[in-house]
Design an enzyme around this catalytic site. Sequence first.
Site, PDB file in Angstrom:
ATOM      1  N   TYR A  18      -3.300  43.871  33.634  1.00 36.05           N
ATOM      2  CA  TYR A  18      -3.998  43.180  33.630  1.00 36.05           C
ATOM      3  C   TYR A  18      -4.558  42.637  35.063  1.00 36.05           C
ATOM      4  CZ  TYR A  18      -2.767  40.071  30.038  1.00 36.05           C
ATOM      5  OH  TYR A  18      -2.745  39.705  28.300  1.00 36.05           O
ATOM      6  N   ARG A  77      -7.564  44.661  34.272  1.00 38.03           N
ATOM      7  CA  ARG A  77      -8.790  43.806  34.199  1.00 38.03           C
ATOM      8  C   ARG A  77      -9.647  43.251  34.895  1.00 38.03           C
ATOM      9  NH1 ARG A  77      -6.047  41.729  28.726  1.00 38.03           N
ATOM     10  NH2 ARG A  77      -7.762  40.403  28.722  1.00 38.03           N
ATOM     11  N   HIS A  90      -7.502  30.157  26.333  1.00 38.40           N
ATOM     12  CA  HIS A  90      -6.708  31.413  26.379  1.00 38.40           C
ATOM     13  C   HIS A  90      -6.002  31.153  28.390  1.00 38.40           C
ATOM     14  CE1 HIS A  90      -6.925  32.625  22.135  1.00 38.40           C
ATOM     15  NE2 HIS A  90      -6.244  31.759  22.646  1.00 38.40           N
ATOM     16  N   SER A 150     -14.266  37.295  16.386  1.00 36.86           N
ATOM     17  CA  SER A 150     -13.552  37.513  15.141  1.00 36.86           C
ATOM     18  C   SER A 150     -12.643  36.765  14.558  1.00 36.86           C
ATOM     19  CB  SER A 150     -12.598  38.764  15.339  1.00 36.86           C
ATOM     20  OG  SER A 150     -11.506  38.420  16.121  1.00 36.86           O
TER      21      SER A 150
HETATM   22  C1  BJW Z   1     -20.541  40.181  19.959  1.00 38.13           C
HETATM   23  C2  BJW Z   1     -20.711  40.994  20.227  1.00 38.13           C
HETATM   24  C3  BJW Z   1     -21.690  40.429  21.092  1.00 38.13           C
HETATM   25  C4  BJW Z   1     -18.663  42.355  19.675  1.00 38.13           C
HETATM   26  N1  BJW Z   1     -22.656  39.406  21.055  1.00 38.13           N
HETATM   27  N2  BJW Z   1     -20.778  38.813  19.321  1.00 38.13           N
HETATM   28  C5  BJW Z   1      -1.496  29.802  11.770  1.00 38.13           C
HETATM   29  C6  BJW Z   1      -1.841  31.252  11.111  1.00 38.13           C
HETATM   30  C7  BJW Z   1      -1.318  32.194  11.618  1.00 38.13           C
HETATM   31  C8  BJW Z   1      -0.693  32.185  12.448  1.00 38.13           C
HETATM   32  C9  BJW Z   1      -0.258  31.358  14.046  1.00 38.13           C
HETATM   33  C10 BJW Z   1      -0.879  29.933  13.208  1.00 38.13           C
HETATM   34  N3  BJW Z   1      -1.083  29.234  13.760  1.00 38.13           N
HETATM   35  C11 BJW Z   1      -0.775  30.029  15.236  1.00 38.13           C
HETATM   36  C12 BJW Z   1       0.060  31.538  15.136  1.00 38.13           C
HETATM   37  C13 BJW Z   1       0.562  32.377  15.991  1.00 38.13           C
HETATM   38  C14 BJW Z   1      -0.376  32.808  17.219  1.00 38.13           C
HETATM   39  C15 BJW Z   1      -1.745  33.927  16.388  1.00 38.13           C
HETATM   40  O1  BJW Z   1      -2.583  33.326  16.122  1.00 38.13           O
HETATM   41  N4  BJW Z   1      -1.428  35.201  15.116  1.00 38.13           N
HETATM   42  C16 BJW Z   1      -2.109  35.549  14.743  1.00 38.13           C
HETATM   43  C17 BJW Z   1      -2.979  36.840  15.192  1.00 38.13           C
HETATM   44  C18 BJW Z   1      -1.844  36.272  13.477  1.00 38.13           C
HETATM   45  N5  BJW Z   1      -1.217  32.359  18.131  1.00 38.13           N
HETATM   46  C19 BJW Z   1      -0.480  31.800  19.246  1.00 38.13           C
HETATM   47  O2  BJW Z   1       0.434  32.621  19.514  1.00 38.13           O
HETATM   48  C20 BJW Z   1      -1.112  31.054  20.060  1.00 38.13           C
HETATM   49  N6  BJW Z   1      -0.406  30.212  20.187  1.00 38.13           N
HETATM   50  C21 BJW Z   1       0.715  28.796  19.545  1.00 38.13           C
HETATM   51  O3  BJW Z   1      -0.365  28.717  18.264  1.00 38.13           O
HETATM   52  O4  BJW Z   1       0.604  27.935  20.416  1.00 38.13           O
HETATM   53  C22 BJW Z   1       1.370  26.651  19.328  1.00 38.13           C
HETATM   54  C23 BJW Z   1       3.138  27.537  19.766  1.00 38.13           C
HETATM   55  C24 BJW Z   1       3.558  28.135  20.110  1.00 38.13           C
HETATM   56  C25 BJW Z   1       5.647  28.347  20.081  1.00 38.13           C
HETATM   57  C26 BJW Z   1       5.441  28.190  18.784  1.00 38.13           C
HETATM   58  C27 BJW Z   1       4.547  27.495  17.509  1.00 38.13           C
HETATM   59  C28 BJW Z   1       3.737  26.626  18.071  1.00 38.13           C
HETATM   60  C29 BJW Z   1      -1.457  31.664  21.340  1.00 38.13           C
HETATM   61  C30 BJW Z   1      -2.516  32.778  21.574  1.00 38.13           C
HETATM   62  C31 BJW Z   1      -2.428  33.312  22.404  1.00 38.13           C
HETATM   63  C32 BJW Z   1      -3.661  34.934  22.261  1.00 38.13           C
HETATM   64  N7  BJW Z   1      -4.053  35.177  23.261  1.00 38.13           N
HETATM   65  C33 BJW Z   1      -5.051  36.110  23.256  1.00 38.13           C
HETATM   66  C34 BJW Z   1      -4.165  36.724  24.479  1.00 38.13           C
HETATM   67  C35 BJW Z   1      -4.864  36.490  26.049  1.00 38.13           C
HETATM   68  C36 BJW Z   1      -4.822  37.026  26.977  1.00 38.13           C
HETATM   69  C37 BJW Z   1      -5.219  38.549  27.150  1.00 38.13           C
HETATM   70  O5  BJW Z   1      -6.801  37.963  27.008  1.00 38.13           O
HETATM   71  O6  BJW Z   1      -4.773  39.599  27.352  1.00 38.13           O
HETATM   72  O7  BJW Z   1      -6.202  35.836  23.654  1.00 38.13           O
HETATM   73  S1  BJW Z   1      -4.808  37.709  21.949  1.00 38.13           S
HETATM   74  C38 BJW Z   1      -6.858  38.168  22.178  1.00 38.13           C
HETATM   75  O8  BJW Z   1      -7.054  37.735  20.713  1.00 38.13           O
HETATM   76  C39 BJW Z   1      -7.112  37.105  23.330  1.00 38.13           C
HETATM   77  C40 BJW Z   1      -8.216  36.418  22.722  1.00 38.13           C
HETATM   78  O9  BJW Z   1      -8.728  35.597  23.288  1.00 38.13           O
HETATM   79  C41 BJW Z   1      -7.936  36.418  21.183  1.00 38.13           C
HETATM   80  C42 BJW Z   1      -9.229  35.938  20.549  1.00 38.13           C
HETATM   81  O10 BJW Z   1      -9.611  37.495  20.192  1.00 38.13           O
HETATM   82  P1  BJW Z   1     -11.323  37.646  19.983  1.00 38.13           P
HETATM   83  O11 BJW Z   1     -12.067  36.694  21.392  1.00 38.13           O
HETATM   84  O12 BJW Z   1     -11.873  36.532  18.640  1.00 38.13           O
HETATM   85  O13 BJW Z   1     -12.139  38.562  19.907  1.00 38.13           O
HETATM   86  P2  BJW Z   1     -11.859  40.026  19.300  1.00 38.13           P
HETATM   87  O14 BJW Z   1     -11.750  41.667  20.231  1.00 38.13           O
HETATM   88  O15 BJW Z   1     -10.337  39.870  18.283  1.00 38.13           O
HETATM   89  O16 BJW Z   1     -13.306  39.215  18.561  1.00 38.13           O
HETATM   90  C43 BJW Z   1     -14.235  39.661  19.123  1.00 38.13           C
HETATM   91  C44 BJW Z   1     -15.584  39.766  18.308  1.00 38.13           C
HETATM   92  O17 BJW Z   1     -16.718  39.529  18.892  1.00 38.13           O
HETATM   93  C45 BJW Z   1     -16.211  40.597  16.993  1.00 38.13           C
HETATM   94  O18 BJW Z   1     -16.351  39.709  15.864  1.00 38.13           O
HETATM   95  C46 BJW Z   1     -17.175  41.055  17.512  1.00 38.13           C
HETATM   96  O19 BJW Z   1     -17.788  41.606  16.108  1.00 38.13           O
HETATM   97  C47 BJW Z   1     -17.904  40.291  18.280  1.00 38.13           C
HETATM   98  N8  BJW Z   1     -19.313  40.707  18.964  1.00 38.13           N
HETATM   99  N9  BJW Z   1     -19.833  42.393  20.159  1.00 38.13           N
HETATM  100  C48 BJW Z   1     -21.160  38.636  20.141  1.00 38.13           C
HETATM  101  N10 BJW Z   1     -23.007  41.147  21.501  1.00 38.13           N
END
Ligand code: BJW
Length: 250
Positions: A69, A72, A121, A192
């Site tokens: 971190y 980053r 986040h 995504s």
């Molecule tokens: C371009 C481009 C250009 C490229 N222009 N575009 C329901 C179903 C299944 C699971 C769950 C659910 N509900 C909750 C869950 C569990 C879990 C989860 O989602 N798991 C899945 C992975 C399966 N979620 C959680 O745990 C969340 N908390 C929660 O639900 O709490 C309630 C609870 C708690 C306890 C018990 C019970 C309930 C918390 C989620 C936290 C995510 N944190 C992260 C890390 C943050 C810290 C860090 O930065 O290190 O956040 S994970 C990571 O992914 C980060 C991002 O914000 C997040 C999303 O990623 P993002 O932004 O979409 O990036 P990419 O790389 O995936 O995509 C990039 C996109 O850009 C692509 O599409 C490219 O094509 C595009 N692109 N160039 C425009 N120029």
Amino acid sequence: MTSVSISPDLVERLRTARQVTVLTGAGISAESGIPTFRDPGGLWAQYRPEELANEAAFRRQPVVVQSWYAHRRAQVLACAPNPGHEALAALEQLVPELTLVTQNVDGLHRRAGSRAPLELHGTLLTASCIACGRPDAEDRMAHVTAQDPAPARCPTCAGLLRPDVVWFGEMLPDGALEAAATSQVCLSVGTSAVVYPAASIPLIAREAGAYVVEVNPTPSAIAARLDEVLTGPAGTVLPQLMAAVQATPS
Ligand code: BJW
């Protein structure tokens, strides 16, 4: 510069909307030089999320996580907002009520002029003690490197310092889903859409009757369920969308 086809219908909807929700993800900051998570060469090409982005992983190897971190954070501070961030800050001036919900932890929306982005986040710009919650006022965590023999700790209680981000399994701030449910237009930009509950924001908006548009060079996991996809980079598409809205007389 690639030109994207923007429908007069979308321009009119944006021009007349009372409430708009915008969800952004890592893709909007890609053109600022910040890697996304899941694209080839992204942050998680080297590290798996479960190794770094949850509390258990942090407690197992705090120096690894703190130094990742710190690295980053330095990278983000060396970058600047791009025309995609700036177009959204400009859109905020035109729409009576715009809720900008970002999954990004980089602070670039604020630096571009967006007034109150909802940072779903958290932020990697600050850190606090995992035990007592006191802020890392002296930025101790920002200086940790992978070579350090011991992790950065709270000067008051000796608890581990952690970034103020939301890891998997942790709770998120309120407000985003409610805004989505009352908007007339929703934009989903550069995500995504595989992480929940963020990915449900465009779907909730659509369910509630909003017109939902994705901006992404590659279709997301939910693209087929939305009204329109503007295929291209946010730094190109969003300024063109803004220009079209501004050019339309009221
Ligand atoms: C371009 C481009 C250009 C490229 N222009 N575009 C329901 C179903 C299944 C699971 C769950 C659910 N509900 C909750 C869950 C569990 C879990 C989860 O989602 N798991 C899945 C992975 C399966 N979620 C959680 O745990 C969340 N908390 C929660 O639900 O709490 C309630 C609870 C708690 C306890 C018990 C019970 C309930 C918390 C989620 C936290 C995510 N944190 C992260 C890390 C943050 C810290 C860090 O930065 O290190 O956040 S994970 C990571 O992914 C980060 C991002 O914000 C997040 C999303 O990623 P993002 O932004 O979409 O990036 P990419 O790389 O995936 O995509 C990039 C996109 O850009 C692509 O599409 C490219 O094509 C595009 N692109 N160039 C425009 N120029």
